[in-house]
Design a protein around this motif. Structure first.
Motif, PDB file in Angstrom:
ATOM      1  N   ASN A  32      22.801  18.263 -15.828  1.00  0.00           N
ATOM      2  CA  ASN A  32      21.894  17.505 -14.992  1.00  0.00           C
ATOM      3  C   ASN A  32      20.445  17.827 -15.340  1.00  0.00           C
ATOM      4  O   ASN A  32      19.623  18.007 -14.465  1.00  0.00           O
ATOM      5  N   PHE A  33      20.146  17.937 -16.622  1.00  0.00           N
ATOM      6  CA  PHE A  33      18.788  18.199 -17.056  1.00  0.00           C
ATOM      7  C   PHE A  33      17.996  16.899 -17.007  1.00  0.00           C
ATOM      8  O   PHE A  33      18.549  15.818 -17.194  1.00  0.00           O
ATOM      9  N   GLN A  34      16.700  17.031 -16.809  1.00  0.00           N
ATOM     10  CA  GLN A  34      15.848  15.854 -16.941  1.00  0.00           C
ATOM     11  C   GLN A  34      15.484  15.719 -18.413  1.00  0.00           C
ATOM     12  O   GLN A  34      14.972  16.652 -19.019  1.00  0.00           O
ATOM     13  N   ILE A  35      15.756  14.571 -18.975  1.00  0.00           N
ATOM     14  CA  ILE A  35      15.347  14.274 -20.343  1.00  0.00           C
ATOM     15  C   ILE A  35      14.066  13.464 -20.240  1.00  0.00           C
ATOM     16  O   ILE A  35      14.053  12.367 -19.670  1.00  0.00           O
ATOM     17  N   SER A  36      12.994  13.999 -20.763  1.00  0.00           N
ATOM     18  CA  SER A  36      11.713  13.318 -20.718  1.00  0.00           C
ATOM     19  C   SER A  36      11.791  12.016 -21.514  1.00  0.00           C
ATOM     20  O   SER A  36      12.388  11.974 -22.587  1.00  0.00           O
ATOM     21  N   ILE A  37      11.194  10.980 -20.981  1.00  0.00           N
ATOM     22  CA  ILE A  37      11.174   9.686 -21.663  1.00  0.00           C
ATOM     23  C   ILE A  37       9.763   9.460 -22.188  1.00  0.00           C
ATOM     24  O   ILE A  37       8.790   9.518 -21.435  1.00  0.00           O
ATOM     25  N   SER A  38       9.658   9.221 -23.474  1.00  0.00           N
ATOM     26  CA  SER A  38       8.366   9.005 -24.115  1.00  0.00           C
ATOM     27  C   SER A  38       7.895   7.576 -23.918  1.00  0.00           C
ATOM     28  O   SER A  38       8.681   6.665 -23.673  1.00  0.00           O
ATOM     29  N   HIS A  39       6.598   7.391 -24.071  1.00  0.00           N
ATOM     30  CA  HIS A  39       5.987   6.067 -24.087  1.00  0.00           C
ATOM     31  C   HIS A  39       5.804   5.645 -25.539  1.00  0.00           C
ATOM     32  O   HIS A  39       5.560   6.486 -26.404  1.00  0.00           O
ATOM     33  N   THR A  40       5.893   4.354 -25.802  1.00  0.00           N
ATOM     34  CA  THR A  40       5.607   3.836 -27.140  1.00  0.00           C
ATOM     35  C   THR A  40       5.037   2.428 -27.042  1.00  0.00           C
ATOM     36  O   THR A  40       5.294   1.706 -26.081  1.00  0.00           O
ATOM     37  N   THR A  41       4.294   2.069 -28.072  1.00  0.00           N
ATOM     38  CA  THR A  41       3.746   0.711 -28.147  1.00  0.00           C
ATOM     39  C   THR A  41       4.571  -0.193 -29.055  1.00  0.00           C
ATOM     40  O   THR A  41       4.256  -1.367 -29.187  1.00  0.00           O
ATOM     41  N   ARG A  42       5.618   0.338 -29.643  1.00  0.00           N
ATOM     42  CA  ARG A  42       6.452  -0.538 -30.477  1.00  0.00           C
ATOM     43  C   ARG A  42       7.378  -1.358 -29.596  1.00  0.00           C
ATOM     44  O   ARG A  42       7.624  -1.023 -28.444  1.00  0.00           O
ATOM     45  N   LYS A  43       7.901  -2.406 -30.158  1.00  0.00           N
ATOM     46  CA  LYS A  43       8.840  -3.268 -29.437  1.00  0.00           C
ATOM     47  C   LYS A  43      10.206  -2.582 -29.351  1.00  0.00           C
ATOM     48  O   LYS A  43      10.606  -1.869 -30.268  1.00  0.00           O
ATOM     49  N   PRO A  44      10.949  -2.811 -28.277  1.00  0.00           N
ATOM     50  CA  PRO A  44      12.279  -2.203 -28.173  1.00  0.00           C
ATOM     51  C   PRO A  44      13.248  -2.809 -29.188  1.00  0.00           C
ATOM     52  O   PRO A  44      13.171  -3.995 -29.511  1.00  0.00           O
ATOM     53  N   GLY A  78       2.421   4.941 -38.132  1.00  0.00           N
ATOM     54  CA  GLY A  78       2.269   3.566 -38.579  1.00  0.00           C
ATOM     55  C   GLY A  78       1.345   2.837 -37.627  1.00  0.00           C
ATOM     56  O   GLY A  78       0.240   3.300 -37.323  1.00  0.00           O
ATOM     57  N   ASP A  79       1.794   1.731 -37.098  1.00  0.00           N
ATOM     58  CA  ASP A  79       0.982   0.915 -36.201  1.00  0.00           C
ATOM     59  C   ASP A  79       1.243   1.195 -34.727  1.00  0.00           C
ATOM     60  O   ASP A  79       0.725   0.481 -33.873  1.00  0.00           O
ATOM     61  N   PHE A  80       2.041   2.211 -34.420  1.00  0.00           N
ATOM     62  CA  PHE A  80       2.464   2.408 -33.036  1.00  0.00           C
ATOM     63  C   PHE A  80       2.141   3.807 -32.515  1.00  0.00           C
ATOM     64  O   PHE A  80       2.172   4.779 -33.249  1.00  0.00           O
ATOM     65  N   TYR A  81       1.855   3.858 -31.214  1.00  0.00           N
ATOM     66  CA  TYR A  81       1.680   5.121 -30.517  1.00  0.00           C
ATOM     67  C   TYR A  81       3.013   5.579 -29.945  1.00  0.00           C
ATOM     68  O   TYR A  81       3.823   4.764 -29.509  1.00  0.00           O
ATOM     69  N   TYR A  82       3.180   6.906 -29.897  1.00  0.00           N
ATOM     70  CA  TYR A  82       4.308   7.550 -29.219  1.00  0.00           C
ATOM     71  C   TYR A  82       3.726   8.748 -28.473  1.00  0.00           C
ATOM     72  O   TYR A  82       2.866   9.450 -29.014  1.00  0.00           O
ATOM     73  N   GLY A  83       4.174   8.988 -27.244  1.00  0.00           N
ATOM     74  CA  GLY A  83       3.652  10.137 -26.536  1.00  0.00           C
ATOM     75  C   GLY A  83       4.372  10.417 -25.238  1.00  0.00           C
ATOM     76  O   GLY A  83       5.194   9.624 -24.775  1.00  0.00           O
ATOM     77  N   THR A  84       4.034  11.570 -24.652  1.00  0.00           N
ATOM     78  CA  THR A  84       4.648  12.031 -23.411  1.00  0.00           C
ATOM     79  C   THR A  84       3.586  12.110 -22.323  1.00  0.00           C
ATOM     80  O   THR A  84       2.542  12.734 -22.519  1.00  0.00           O
TER      81      THR A  84
END
Length: 184
Positions: A32-44, A78-84
């Motif tokens: 039951n750990f929390q898995i952090s979900i990242s933000h991204t600007t790429r399309k799903p 590349g052209d996309f951001y990823y972050g927490t």
């Protein structure tokens, strides 16, 4: 520590293709750990769900999060951001797992000793085989192998190392590390 959490924050990183996402998914099924979900600007991708795999946002929204100091780490690939976001660390879970790229992870590990890092690796032969099975061509594989070697140069910044030769064994090794951290 960033956020309001006093629990254990574990960062998992690896070269692309070493099995990190699979391991994170297996760990989250068993606990039951929390898995952090990242933000991204790429399309799903077709199999990805907003709020489960990533928070898919616009570049403008991402840049606003940066400007308002709501991101604990971010990178542009590349052209996309990823972050927490800081919000991902602001709950009462005793264990939070961050699935991060090496650059973002090493930044956090270098800045804050409350974060604990686990570097997941795999031998070159198996990594190349996995990348080929994903349908990548030789040019792409050469670039990924070069990147993997650069990422491996930073693995000493991680407190723990797991060789992902077998998923079940690796999951158990990671769980042992997490439980040890939780008890300390």
């Amino acid at each position: 520590m960033s956020g309001n959490n006093d629990g254990v924050i574990v960062i998992l990183s690896s070269p692309s293709g070493a099995g990190k996402t699979t391991l994170v998914n297996q760990i989250s099924k068993k606990n039951n750990f929390q898995i952090s979900i990242s933000h991204t600007t790429r399309k799903p991708r077709s199999n990805e769900i907003n709020g489960k795999d990533y928070y898919f946002i616009t570049e403008e929204e991402f840049e606003n999060l940066i400007k308002s100091d709501q991101m604990i780490e971010y990178e542009q690939y590349g052209d996309f951001y990823y972050g927490t976001s800081r919000e991902e660390l602001s709950n009462d879970s005793s264990i939070i797992i961050l699935d991060l790229e090496v650059n973002g992870a090493t930044k956090l590990l270098g800045e804050n000793h409350n974060f604990k890092g686990i570097f997941i690796d795999i031998d070159d032969y198996e990594l190349i085989k996995r990348l080929k099975n994903r349908g990548h061509d030789e040019s792409f594989i050469k670039k990924r192998m070069k990147l993997a070697n650069l990422q491996r140069e930073k693995k000493e910044l991680y407190q723990y190392h797991v060789d992902n030769e077998d998923i079940k064994t690796s999951v158990n090794q990671i769980l042992d590390i997490i439980y040890e951290l939780e008890e300390s």
